[in-house]
Enzyme design. Structure first.
Site, PDB file in Angstrom:
ATOM      1  N   ASP A  48      -7.976   8.182  -9.031  1.00  0.00           N
ATOM      2  CA  ASP A  48      -7.658   7.052  -8.890  1.00  0.00           C
ATOM      3  C   ASP A  48      -8.882   6.064  -8.317  1.00  0.00           C
ATOM      4  O   ASP A  48      -9.122   4.784  -8.631  1.00  0.00           O
ATOM      5  CB  ASP A  48      -6.702   6.758  -7.537  1.00  0.00           C
ATOM      6  CG  ASP A  48      -5.197   7.295  -7.807  1.00  0.00           C
ATOM      7  OD1 ASP A  48      -5.227   7.714  -9.015  1.00  0.00           O
ATOM      8  OD2 ASP A  48      -4.539   7.093  -7.243  1.00  0.00           O
TER       9      ASP A  48
ATOM     10  N   VAL B 157       0.850  -1.220  -0.101  1.00  0.00           N
ATOM     11  CA  VAL B 157       0.064   0.187  -0.119  1.00  0.00           C
ATOM     12  C   VAL B 157       0.947   1.415   0.021  1.00  0.00           C
ATOM     13  O   VAL B 157       1.729   1.101   0.687  1.00  0.00           O
ATOM     14  CB  VAL B 157      -1.040  -0.038   1.259  1.00  0.00           C
ATOM     15  CG1 VAL B 157      -1.572   1.378   1.117  1.00  0.00           C
ATOM     16  CG2 VAL B 157      -1.956  -1.320   1.112  1.00  0.00           C
ATOM     17  N   GLY B 158       0.668   2.261  -0.719  1.00  0.00           N
ATOM     18  CA  GLY B 158       1.370   3.557  -1.033  1.00  0.00           C
ATOM     19  C   GLY B 158       2.569   3.330  -2.074  1.00  0.00           C
ATOM     20  O   GLY B 158       3.412   3.912  -1.912  1.00  0.00           O
TER      21      GLY B 158
HETATM   22  O1  PMV Z   1       0.878   8.109  -6.322  1.00  0.00           O
HETATM   23  P1  PMV Z   1      -0.497   7.731  -6.669  1.00  0.00           P
HETATM   24  O2  PMV Z   1      -0.777   6.565  -7.282  1.00  0.00           O
HETATM   25  O3  PMV Z   1      -1.528   7.934  -5.418  1.00  0.00           O
HETATM   26  O4  PMV Z   1      -1.257   8.808  -7.542  1.00  0.00           O
HETATM   27  C1  PMV Z   1      -1.472  10.201  -7.297  1.00  0.00           C
HETATM   28  C2  PMV Z   1      -2.126  10.848  -8.377  1.00  0.00           C
HETATM   29  C3  PMV Z   1      -2.019  12.652  -8.170  1.00  0.00           C
HETATM   30  O5  PMV Z   1      -2.582  13.006  -9.446  1.00  0.00           O
HETATM   31  C4  PMV Z   1      -0.788  12.926  -7.648  1.00  0.00           C
HETATM   32  C5  PMV Z   1      -3.161  12.868  -7.265  1.00  0.00           C
HETATM   33  C6  PMV Z   1      -4.634  12.987  -7.644  1.00  0.00           C
HETATM   34  O6  PMV Z   1      -5.075  12.936  -6.511  1.00  0.00           O
HETATM   35  O7  PMV Z   1      -4.953  12.609  -8.408  1.00  0.00           O
END
Ligand code: PMV
Length: 327
Positions: A157, A107-108
């Site tokens: 997401d 996660v993350g």
């Molecule tokens: O790093 P990830 O998979 O959590 O993607 C974040 C995407 C962003 O555009 C940076 C943030 C968002 O909420 O869209």
């Protein structure tokens, strides 16, 4: 007693184009990929959360006026890990359930794992207790949870994880829009996952400070240009023009570097992919580690996968075909 449980899985995602700018409503293209978070739910007298080796039972969970508090032996790290699940349960007002969460990626990791955990939790509880929520409801609640836990967040997401496929996401006026696009079935891309150095919430907040700072107007120009790159990418993605798409990926990556979200390790990895004959490559997601995606000629895939490992990717794979939404 016969316990009837449910099992639900939600896909993770890669952002093909437009991360960060999408937080401010500019368009982005996101693909749900067949790497899943699975949640099993069953009725329980008390709240029990488990994920891999970590099990939290009622001794470490306190319920106060419908707020779920992870106390006792739960460390900060564990609390953070479970915060999306806890917040999803609070939104649904459910605290008597046993949830078992398994993720194919940490996660993350920067591939929308937290959105997938949230969406899968909501759908599992929805099915278990027949709450009657449809996908639109699930998406709305999941996005609320992301914003609550992480601060600023686009609906990208959570939309990819809920609806699946290839989506264009953008905002017009006050309204967010989602459009389903067809990705040619022969489409494949290489992914490398690097150690994440900062959380998405922190990176998004740093970008927000730049936009508000003394050079803010210049950073806004970068955001606008990312939006234009995405519009171009939308035109070519369905045509399977890999060279043009690769070039647009490189442009998008350069703009993300200018925003200050690319660390030296992934910057180097992207450069290596191009040197080795890739059509294009970029970070995918918030940056500072996390995912890298690359468009690569068929005969160079194996070489590029092994070079990505050599320059520090903990996991590499090839994505062929997109995932359906939560089911
Ligand atoms: O790093 P990830 O998979 O959590 O993607 C974040 C995407 C962003 O555009 C940076 C943030 C968002 O909420 O869209």
């Amino acid at each position: 007693m016969v316990v009837i449980g449910v099992k639900v899985r939600a896909p993770t995602k890669v952002t093909l184009f437009g991360e960060h700018a999408v937080v401010y409503g500019f368009p982005a293209l996101v693909a749900a990929v067949p790497i899943y978070v699975t949640v099993e739910a069953e009725p329980s007298e008390k709240l029990v959360l488990e994920s891999g080796p970590i099990v939290l039972n009622s001794l470490e969970i306190e319920i106060r006026e419908n707020r779920i508090e992870l106390g006792g032996k739960a460390s900060q790290e564990v609390k953070k890990y479970f915060s999306y699940i806890v917040s999803a349960l609070e939104e649904l007002g459910v605290n008597k359930v046993k949830l078992s969460v398994k993720s194919e990626l940490p996660v993350g990791a920067g591939m929308g794992t937290s959105a997938a955990v949230t969406v899968a939790t909501l759908q599992a509880v929805n099915k278990l207790f027949s709450l009657g929520l449809d996908k639109k409801d699930i998406h709305k609640i999941a996005w609320d949870v992301e914003r609550k836990v992480q601060g600023k967040a686009s609906p990208m997401d959570t939309a990819a994880s809920t609806y699946g496929g290839l989506l264009k996401v953008w905002k017009e006026g006050n309204e967010w829009h989602l459009k389903n696009l067809e990705l040619p079935s022969e489409f494949e891309f290489v992914v490398g996952v690097f150690k994440k150095m900062k959380t998405t919430g922190k990176i998004v907040a740093e970008v927000a400070r730049k936009l508000e700072g003394p050079n803010g107007s210049l950073y806004w120009e970068i955001m606008k240009t990312i939006g234009k790159v995405v519009e171009e990418a939308e035109k070519v993605i369905t045509k399977y023009d890999l060279e043009k798409l690769g070039e647009l990926m490189n442009l998008n990556h350069a703009l993300l570097e200018a925003l200050g979200v690319v660390d030296s390790q992934t910057a180097y990895a992207v450069r290596k992919v191009i040197e080795l004959g890739g059509y294009g490559a970029k970070i995918s997601g918030a940056g500072h580690g996390g995912a890298l995606i690359a468009l690569v000629p068929q005969d160079k895939i194996q070489k590029i996968l092994s070079v990505l490992e050599m320059v520090g990717a903990g996991k590499t794979f090839v994505i062929r075909g997109l995932a359906k939404g939560v089911e």
